[in-house]
Enzyme design. Structure first.
Site, PDB file in Angstrom:
ATOM      1  N   TYR A 144       0.835  -1.203   0.000  1.00  0.00           N
ATOM      2  CA  TYR A 144       0.000   0.000   0.000  1.00  0.00           C
ATOM      3  C   TYR A 144       0.875   1.261   0.000  1.00  0.00           C
ATOM      4  CZ  TYR A 144      -3.801   3.163   1.397  1.00  0.00           C
ATOM      5  OH  TYR A 144      -4.727   4.185   1.447  1.00  0.00           O
ATOM      6  N   GLU A 146       4.168   1.783  -0.625  1.00  0.00           N
ATOM      7  CA  GLU A 146       5.028   2.014  -1.790  1.00  0.00           C
ATOM      8  C   GLU A 146       4.198   2.203  -3.059  1.00  0.00           C
ATOM      9  OE1 GLU A 146       7.857   2.913  -1.239  1.00  0.00           O
ATOM     10  OE2 GLU A 146       8.983   1.645   0.129  1.00  0.00           O
ATOM     11  N   LYS A 148       1.342   3.723  -3.204  1.00  0.00           N
ATOM     12  CA  LYS A 148       0.878   5.109  -3.161  1.00  0.00           C
ATOM     13  C   LYS A 148       2.033   6.091  -3.391  1.00  0.00           C
ATOM     14  CE  LYS A 148      -3.621   4.891  -2.134  1.00  0.00           C
ATOM     15  NZ  LYS A 148      -4.688   5.591  -2.875  1.00  0.00           N
ATOM     16  N   ARG A 185     -10.747  -1.407  10.047  1.00  0.00           N
ATOM     17  CA  ARG A 185     -10.013  -0.295  10.656  1.00  0.00           C
ATOM     18  C   ARG A 185     -10.551  -0.007  12.052  1.00  0.00           C
ATOM     19  NH1 ARG A 185      -9.360   3.434   5.393  1.00  0.00           N
ATOM     20  NH2 ARG A 185     -11.268   2.296   4.931  1.00  0.00           N
ATOM     21  N   GLY A 206      -2.044   0.024  23.068  1.00  0.00           N
ATOM     22  CA  GLY A 206      -3.058   1.065  22.824  1.00  0.00           C
ATOM     23  C   GLY A 206      -2.514   2.476  22.962  1.00  0.00           C
ATOM     24  N   GLN A 208      -0.299   3.751  20.876  1.00  0.00           N
ATOM     25  CA  GLN A 208      -0.052   4.334  19.544  1.00  0.00           C
ATOM     26  C   GLN A 208      -1.169   5.331  19.251  1.00  0.00           C
ATOM     27  OE1 GLN A 208      -1.312   1.343  20.157  1.00  0.00           O
ATOM     28  NE2 GLN A 208      -2.168   0.310  18.378  1.00  0.00           N
ATOM     29  N   ARG A 276       0.856   9.506  14.455  1.00  0.00           N
ATOM     30  CA  ARG A 276       0.577  10.139  13.169  1.00  0.00           C
ATOM     31  C   ARG A 276      -0.284  11.379  13.400  1.00  0.00           C
ATOM     32  NH1 ARG A 276      -2.224   6.171   9.570  1.00  0.00           N
ATOM     33  NH2 ARG A 276      -0.247   5.236   9.040  1.00  0.00           N
TER      34      ARG A 276
HETATM   35  N1  UDP Z   1      -6.173  -1.049  15.810  1.00  0.00           N
HETATM   36  C1  UDP Z   1      -6.600  -1.572  17.009  1.00  0.00           C
HETATM   37  N2  UDP Z   1      -7.681  -2.402  17.007  1.00  0.00           N
HETATM   38  C2  UDP Z   1      -8.383  -2.712  15.888  1.00  0.00           C
HETATM   39  C3  UDP Z   1      -7.949  -2.157  14.664  1.00  0.00           C
HETATM   40  C4  UDP Z   1      -6.848  -1.344  14.644  1.00  0.00           C
HETATM   41  O1  UDP Z   1      -6.001  -1.298  18.067  1.00  0.00           O
HETATM   42  O2  UDP Z   1      -9.361  -3.456  15.998  1.00  0.00           O
HETATM   43  C5  UDP Z   1      -5.020  -0.127  15.804  1.00  0.00           C
HETATM   44  C6  UDP Z   1      -3.950  -0.442  14.764  1.00  0.00           C
HETATM   45  O3  UDP Z   1      -3.005  -1.365  15.268  1.00  0.00           O
HETATM   46  C7  UDP Z   1      -3.362   0.939  14.534  1.00  0.00           C
HETATM   47  C8  UDP Z   1      -4.526   1.877  14.756  1.00  0.00           C
HETATM   48  O4  UDP Z   1      -5.498   1.145  15.479  1.00  0.00           O
HETATM   49  O5  UDP Z   1      -2.370   1.222  15.488  1.00  0.00           O
HETATM   50  C9  UDP Z   1      -5.145   2.376  13.461  1.00  0.00           C
HETATM   51  O6  UDP Z   1      -5.383   1.267  12.654  1.00  0.00           O
HETATM   52  P1  UDP Z   1      -6.205   1.326  11.314  1.00  0.00           P
HETATM   53  O7  UDP Z   1      -6.218  -0.054  10.751  1.00  0.00           O
HETATM   54  O8  UDP Z   1      -7.524   1.981  11.549  1.00  0.00           O
HETATM   55  O9  UDP Z   1      -5.414   2.315  10.349  1.00  0.00           O
HETATM   56  P2  UDP Z   1      -3.857   2.629  10.075  1.00  0.00           P
HETATM   57  O10 UDP Z   1      -3.696   4.033  10.505  1.00  0.00           O
HETATM   58  O11 UDP Z   1      -2.994   1.699  10.892  1.00  0.00           O
HETATM   59  O12 UDP Z   1      -3.700   2.406   8.626  1.00  0.00           O
END
Ligand code: UDP
Length: 313
Positions: A144, A146, A148, A185, A206, A208, A276
């Site tokens: 995804y 690379e 993009k 997501r 959690g 992040q 992010r």
């Molecule tokens: N995540 C989570 N639980 C879930 C789905 C995602 O904790 O059921 C976390 C995932 O590991 C990431 C963040 O939520 O750190 C955002 O994930 P997402 O897939 O929504 O998008 P990303 O920004 O990673 O592309």
């Protein structure tokens, strides 16, 4: 009346964009292979004579006389884009080549839906457009990221070599109604889990973070970006800079749904970005003072209502 092509038009963002473009009196061709989307979201437009749905995969050439192209086609949730990594990279790269070729041939303006993923797991915070990113070229997200990044390069080169009128936006995490139930997501997962009183699955500890943008704010930015002068190509970050940890998000979803769900921790996927947050100064400057207007609780409320209705169907 403008003729506008939206690739990925049956997807989460595409369906909102088609609706807005039709409401503004345009003719819309929605191109989608329905890999990570469904026809349900465009059913409301099917009886509109100015809306046309074409089932087509952008890795194959497509031709139509159009004035503008929004190139959104690509699975965007990690679960979906990792399911068939080769198809994902083909969709970004060959899709960009095919759509840029079309834009060149019919002299259409073309907007690329790029992503904050071009920054990878960023080492600078918040991310500005000048930052080149920190992407693992062989990791599980690379198909995804690379793909993009390559698409951005193609857009810039078609602009420089062939004077194609291009626009690049880098979309940060976006949520809202019309996300698929099985999207995977974090926002849709947490809401669905909370509504069903199932465990809320936090990956890792959690801590992040992500910055979540409500879909209406993104659509507004896309429309404004397409209207900018031909000399402004971007890339420009489009997102809501207010940042939350996944733990904070889970707690807000629990509070808003009044759910009895418990939080559980699952392993963190590899290469999962730690943090992010977009710097949106460029968007504010170039997109006529654009800024996000829907904050997290309000946007989540609307999204919860959507999933609540969808689950009852
Ligand atoms: N995540 C989570 N639980 C879930 C789905 C995602 O904790 O059921 C976390 C995932 O590991 C990431 C963040 O939520 O750190 C955002 O994930 P997402 O897939 O929504 O998008 P990303 O920004 O990673 O592309």
């Amino acid at each position: 009346m403008k003729r506008i092509l939206v690739t990925g038009g049956a997807g989460f963002i595409g369906s909102h964009l088609c609706k807005r473009l039709l409401n503004e009196g345009n003719m819309v061709i929605c191109l989608d292979n329905l890999f990570s989307s469904s026809k349900d979201k465009i059913i409301p437009f099917l009886d509109n004579p100015y809306f046309e749905f074409v089932r087509h995969d952008v890795t194959f050439p497509y031709f139509a006389e159009v004035d503008e192209i929004y190139n959104l086609a690509c699975p965007a949730s990690p679960v979906n884009y990792q399911y068939d990594a080769i198809q994902t990279i083909k969709t970004s790269v060959m899709g960009a080549i095919n759509m840029l070729g079309l834009a060149k041939r019919v002299d259409a303006k073309i907007l690329q839906a790029s992503t904050s993923e071009v920054y990878g797991d960023p080492e600078i915070h918040p991310q500005t457009e000048e930052y080149w990113g920190h992407v693992n070229p062989i990791g599980i997200r690379s198909c995804y990221d690379e793909g993009k990044r390559c698409a951005e390069s193609l857009f810039i080169n078609y602009h420089q070599q062939n004077s194609v009128k291009i626009k690049i936006i880098r979309i940060f995490n976006t949520y809202g109604p019309n996300m698929e139930l099985n999207d995977g997501r974090v926002v849709s997962n947490f809401i669905i889990q909370a509504l069903k009183n199932e465990d809320i699955t936090i990956y890792g500890n959690g801590l992040q973070s992500r910055s979540f943008q409500y879909v209406d704010d993104l659509i507004e930015a896309m429309i404004r970006m397409m209207k900018t002068g031909d000399d402004f190509t971007g890339p420009v970050n489009v997102g809501n800079p207010i940042e939350f940890t996944m733990l904070e998000l889970a707690k807000i979803v629990l509070e808003l749904t009044g759910s009895k769900s418990k939080i559980v921790n699952l392993p963190l996927p590899t290469d999962d970005p730690t943090q992010r947050q977009p710097n949106i100064e460029l968007a504010k400057r170039e997109l006529n003072n654009w800024e996000p207007t829907v904050q997290l609780k309000e946007g989540l409320q609307k999204t919860i209502e959507y999933f609540d209705q969808t689950l009852k169907k």
